[in-house]
Every structure is written in structure tokens, then in C-alpha cells.
Design an enzyme around this catalytic site. Structure first.
Site, PDB file in Angstrom:
ATOM      1  N   GLU A  40      32.654  71.682  36.319  1.00 62.27           N
ATOM      2  CA  GLU A  40      33.019  70.549  35.544  1.00 62.27           C
ATOM      3  C   GLU A  40      34.139  70.938  34.608  1.00 62.27           C
ATOM      4  O   GLU A  40      33.665  71.900  33.821  1.00 62.27           O
ATOM      5  CB  GLU A  40      31.666  70.136  35.258  1.00 62.27           C
ATOM      6  CG  GLU A  40      31.867  68.999  33.749  1.00 62.27           C
ATOM      7  CD  GLU A  40      30.679  68.880  33.090  1.00 62.27           C
ATOM      8  OE1 GLU A  40      30.804  68.704  31.869  1.00 62.27           O
ATOM      9  OE2 GLU A  40      29.583  69.302  33.393  1.00 62.27           O
ATOM     10  N   LYS A 129      20.952  64.556  33.774  1.00 60.62           N
ATOM     11  CA  LYS A 129      20.947  65.548  33.086  1.00 60.62           C
ATOM     12  C   LYS A 129      20.278  65.319  31.646  1.00 60.62           C
ATOM     13  O   LYS A 129      20.504  64.654  30.855  1.00 60.62           O
ATOM     14  CB  LYS A 129      22.741  65.567  32.881  1.00 60.62           C
ATOM     15  CG  LYS A 129      22.889  66.371  31.630  1.00 60.62           C
ATOM     16  CD  LYS A 129      24.456  66.150  31.448  1.00 60.62           C
ATOM     17  CE  LYS A 129      25.131  66.498  30.201  1.00 60.62           C
ATOM     18  NZ  LYS A 129      26.729  66.422  30.116  1.00 60.62           N
TER      19      LYS A 129
END
Length: 206
Positions: A40, A129
Site C-alpha cells: 500500500e 482495519k
């Protein structure tokens, strides 16, 4: 592949906050050598779309490449436009999840409360998350997972390290977002590979 299948390959999301386009391919190659499969690039990094485009072109056929710290639907579309396949956010915004899913991307948005978790799952999130994880603890995941749909992938992000991965795993974490423990600005590819190998060994030992 589903998010669960990506986590089965390696349950780490490498967060390359601050990475530059001129170094990103070498850093990602080091991560791949160490066994990391999900990478990411946060949108508050230098020229993030350039970096994401380079990673998608170089590794997109074998790694899951995406963007973090995504804040608007337009950013989601920009990430998809350069080949990004994963949306990660720091906050609970169902609209971003719906935008990503409409573009065929995977979505791992941030939550901190059960209400946020359920709203994101209803929007189609592939994983959620827990952020900031250092403001919570493994008991938080254990408690939340008791009320979430079976099979929900909960990923702590923030303060995760080789030392505390076992405790998070025991509580039910499906994966881990790793920032400075795997990369920080100034790290060479060799340093990144060494740190990544230690983290991969930690999860493989469980």
C-alpha cells in the site's frame, strides 16, 4: 483472489508511507523477495499515483497493489485509473467502499467502533482495519469479532511489530498493516528486506 486468499499467501500489508517514485520499485522488489504479497502506498506520500502506477505495472500480476489514506471518491477513481486494486482508508466512510467495489477493487477501510464496522461491512468491505490499533489492544479485536459476521477479516494497523503479532493473532486478527516496522523514509531496499523477513518469519511461526 479474495482478500482471505491474499492473507493466506501472507497476512502482512506493507505500508510505504513517504516512499518516492524513484525508489518504490526497488523497495517493493525487496518486499516480494521477503514474501510480502500486499503493498500500500499512502496518498500523503510524494507523487503517490506515480508510485502506485509503477508498482501496478511491475508487480500487479502477482502482488496486490493499492493506496492508503484515501479520503475522497475521486481519489479512489484515480487509484483505479493507474492500476491500483486495493483501497485502504484511515476512517469509516461507506461511500469510499462502495466506489471501490464499483470499480472492481478490494476495500479495507478503517474502523474503531462496532457501529463503524457494521456500516463498512454493509457497504461491501472485504476487510476492516482497526485503527489506530495502538489506542486499542488485542482484547478489542476479540470482543468485536464476537459480534461481527463469522469470517470477518479484522486487521490491526498502528504499532504492530514482531513482538506483538502473536497476541494480535491469538485474539483473532486476520492480517496486519505494517508501517514504520517495515519501511520508513530513508530505508534502503536491503533494510526493508531485512525488516520484512523478520515480520514474515513472525507470522509464519504462528
Amino acid at each position: 483472489m479474495t482478500m482471505k486468499e491474499w492473507f493466506a499467501r501472507c497476512p502482512l500489508i506493507a505500508i510505504l508511507r513517504g516512499v518516492r517514485p524513484d525508489e518504490v520499485v526497488e523497495v517493493c522488489a525487496a518486499l516480494e523477495r521477503a514474501g510480502v504479497a500486499i503493498v500500500e502506498v499512502p496518498m500523503n506520500s510524494p507523487e503517490p499515483l506515480v508510485s502506485i502506477g509503477k508498482l501496478a505495472a511491475t508487480f500487479g500480476d502477482r502482488l496486490l497493489i493499492g493506496a492508503g489514506t484515501v479520503m475522497t471518491p475521486d481519489q479512489v477513481r484515480e487509484v483505479a485509473g493507474v492500476g491500483g486494486q486495493l483501497l485502504v482508508t484511515p476512517h469509516a466512510d461507506p461511500e469510499l467502499v462502495r466506489t471501490a467495489k464499483g470499480l472492481g477493487m478490494m476495500a479495507a477501510p478503517g474502523f474503531f467502533t462496532p457501529a463503524e464496522a457494521f456500516s463498512l461491512l454493509r457497504a461491501g468491505a472485504d476487510a476492516i482495519k482497526l485503527f489506530p490499533a495502538e489506542a486499542a489492544n488485542p482484547a478489542t479485536i476479540k470482543a468485536v469479532r464476537a459480534i461481527l459476521p463469522p469470517g470477518t477479516l479484522v486487521v490491526p494497523v498502528g504499532g504492530v511489530s514482531v513482538e506483538n503479532i502473536p497476541a494480535w493473532t491469538e485474539a483473532g486478527a486476520a492480517g496486519f498493516g505494517i508501517g514504520s516496522s517495515i519501511y520508513k523514509p530513508g530505508d534502503t531496499p536491503e533494510i526493508v528486506e531485512k525488516k520484512a523477513r523478520a515480520l514474515v518469519a513472525a507470522v509464519n511461526a504462528l
